[in-house]
Write a protein that holds these residues in place. Structure first.
Motif, PDB file in Angstrom:
ATOM      1  N   PHE A 130       0.811  -1.208   0.000  1.00  0.00           N
ATOM      2  CA  PHE A 130       0.000   0.000   0.000  1.00  0.00           C
ATOM      3  C   PHE A 130       0.847   1.262   0.000  1.00  0.00           C
ATOM      4  N   ALA A 131       2.005   1.221   0.632  1.00  0.00           N
ATOM      5  CA  ALA A 131       2.936   2.360   0.551  1.00  0.00           C
ATOM      6  C   ALA A 131       3.416   2.557  -0.885  1.00  0.00           C
ATOM      7  N   ALA A 132       3.718   1.471  -1.576  1.00  0.00           N
ATOM      8  CA  ALA A 132       4.167   1.566  -2.972  1.00  0.00           C
ATOM      9  C   ALA A 132       3.061   2.114  -3.859  1.00  0.00           C
ATOM     10  N   LEU A 133       1.829   1.701  -3.630  1.00  0.00           N
ATOM     11  CA  LEU A 133       0.722   2.170  -4.452  1.00  0.00           C
ATOM     12  C   LEU A 133       0.365   3.625  -4.163  1.00  0.00           C
ATOM     13  N   ALA A 134       0.556   4.054  -2.935  1.00  0.00           N
ATOM     14  CA  ALA A 134       0.244   5.442  -2.564  1.00  0.00           C
ATOM     15  C   ALA A 134       1.323   6.406  -3.025  1.00  0.00           C
TER      16      ALA A 134
END
Length: 135
Positions: A130-134
Motif C-alpha cells: 500500500f505504501a508503494a501504491l500510494a
C-alpha cells in the motif's frame, strides 16, 4: 524479508505459470460483469483516468474494463499471464510484470485509481504494497 518475498513470489509463479487455471478463464459471465460493475461504480472509474489494475493475470476482469473505454495499465507478477492478456486484448493494454510492491520502479506516472480483483490473499506485506501504491 526480501528472500522470503522472493520465495513467496516464486511459489506464485510456479503455480500460475505452469498450468491453465479454469478460474482464470476469460469470459464475460454475469459473475465477472457484476464484479466489474461494482468496482467501476465504487471506485468511480471514468474514461480518461489513468488506472492501474494489480493482479490482472490473463485479463479476466481487465477485458471488461477495457470494454468500458478505460485506460488501464495491467500489473501482474507473471509475465506469462500478462502475455496471454496482451494477446487477448490485442495490444490495447500496457502490461507491467513485477511485484506490486515494486510498481513505483516500473511505471512512470502516478495513477488516478488502483483496482484489483481477488488479489489481496496473494500479497505478502500489505504495508509495503500500500505504501508503494500510494507513493
Amino acid at each position: 524479508m526480501r528472500e522470503e518475498l522472493r520465495a513467496h513470489n516464486q511459489v506464485q509463479r510456479d503455480y500460475f505459470d505452469t498450468v491453465e487455471r479454469a478460474r482464470l478463464a476469460i469470459g464475460e459471465t454475469r459473475y465477472v460483469l457484476a464484479h466489474v460493475d461494482r468496482v467501476v461504480a465504487e471506485a468511480n472509474l471514468q474514461p480518461g483516468q489513468r488506472i492501474l489494475e494489480v493482479g490482472a493475470g490473463p485479463g479476466k476482469f481487465t477485458l471488461p474494463l477495457l470494454g468500458r473505454g478505460l485506460d488501464l495499465v495491467a500489473n501482474d507478477l507473471s509475465p506469462i499471464l500478462l502475455e496471454r492478456l496482451h494477446q487477448a486484448a490485442r495490444g490495447r493494454v500496457k502490461t507491467v510484470a513485477c511485484d506490486v510492491a515494486d510498481i513505483a520502479n516500473a511505471v512512470e506516472a502516478p495513477f488516478d485509481r488502483v483496482v484489483g480483483f481477488f488479489v489481496l490473499h496473494h500479497l505478502r506485506d500489505f504495508d509495503q504494497v500500500f505504501a508503494a501504491l500510494a507513493g
